[in-house]
Scaffold this motif. Structure first.
Motif, PDB file in Angstrom:
ATOM      1  N   UNK A   1       0.858  -1.182   0.000  1.00 34.63           N
ATOM      2  CA  UNK A   1       0.000   0.000   0.000  1.00 34.63           C
ATOM      3  C   UNK A   1       0.894   1.230   0.000  1.00 34.63           C
ATOM      4  N   UNK A   2       0.795   1.999  -1.057  1.00 34.32           N
ATOM      5  CA  UNK A   2       1.575   3.223  -1.218  1.00 34.32           C
ATOM      6  C   UNK A   2       0.592   4.384  -1.186  1.00 34.32           C
ATOM      7  N   UNK A  55       5.189   5.563 -10.289  1.00 30.36           N
ATOM      8  CA  UNK A  55       6.304   5.282 -11.192  1.00 30.36           C
ATOM      9  C   UNK A  55       7.551   4.885 -10.405  1.00 30.36           C
ATOM     10  N   UNK A  56       7.826   5.603  -9.338  1.00 27.31           N
ATOM     11  CA  UNK A  56       8.992   5.309  -8.500  1.00 27.31           C
ATOM     12  C   UNK A  56       8.866   3.947  -7.820  1.00 27.31           C
ATOM     13  N   UNK A  57       7.643   3.600  -7.400  1.00 31.32           N
ATOM     14  CA  UNK A  57       7.416   2.345  -6.674  1.00 31.32           C
ATOM     15  C   UNK A  57       7.381   1.131  -7.589  1.00 31.32           C
ATOM     16  N   UNK A  85       2.436   4.214   7.417  1.00 31.40           N
ATOM     17  CA  UNK A  85       2.267   4.428   5.981  1.00 31.40           C
ATOM     18  C   UNK A  85       3.613   4.472   5.269  1.00 31.40           C
ATOM     19  N   UNK A  86       3.643   3.963   4.051  1.00 35.44           N
ATOM     20  CA  UNK A  86       4.828   4.064   3.205  1.00 35.44           C
ATOM     21  C   UNK A  86       4.592   5.211   2.239  1.00 35.44           C
ATOM     22  N   UNK A  87       5.293   6.288   2.414  1.00 34.48           N
ATOM     23  CA  UNK A  87       5.153   7.436   1.507  1.00 34.48           C
ATOM     24  C   UNK A  87       6.230   7.356   0.443  1.00 34.48           C
ATOM     25  N   UNK A  88       5.756   7.408  -0.820  1.00 36.61           N
ATOM     26  CA  UNK A  88       6.614   7.448  -1.996  1.00 36.61           C
ATOM     27  C   UNK A  88       7.920   6.909  -1.768  1.00 36.61           C
TER      28      UNK A  88
END
Length: 86
Positions: free
Chosen positions: A43-44, A56-58, A83-86
């Motif tokens: 979950x991003x 795109x980065x993930x 949370x995993x932020x970008x």
């Protein structure tokens, strides 16, 4: 309100752009959930403004759900996971 879009990863930039163009604030919380309900789930989170770049980065792959709305802000409370932020 919450919006969930199935199979929209390929058109994510257009989806985000059009939602903002039609009145949704650019800072609306949004999440990408790859392989939802499976042990490999990711979950991003971000906002409508930055979600396409984060995706795109993930290097997310289908199947990925797009979830948009304030409900995304509840993720840390409901999952007990930061949370995993970008």
């Amino acid at each position: 309100q919450t919006v969930v879009i199935y199979m929209g990863l390929g058109t994510l930039p257009i989806i985000c752009e059009q939602l903002v163009a039609h009145g949704l604030p650019a800072n609306t919380p949004a999440a990408l959930i790859e392989r939802a309900t499976l042990p490999e789930q990711r979950c991003i989170t971000g906002t409508l403004l930055d979600l396409p770049a984060i995706a795109q980065t993930a290097d997310l792959k289908p199947p990925t759900l797009i979830m948009i709305g304030e409900v995304v802000s509840l993720h840390p409370v409901l999952s007990g996971v930061p949370l995993a932020h970008g």
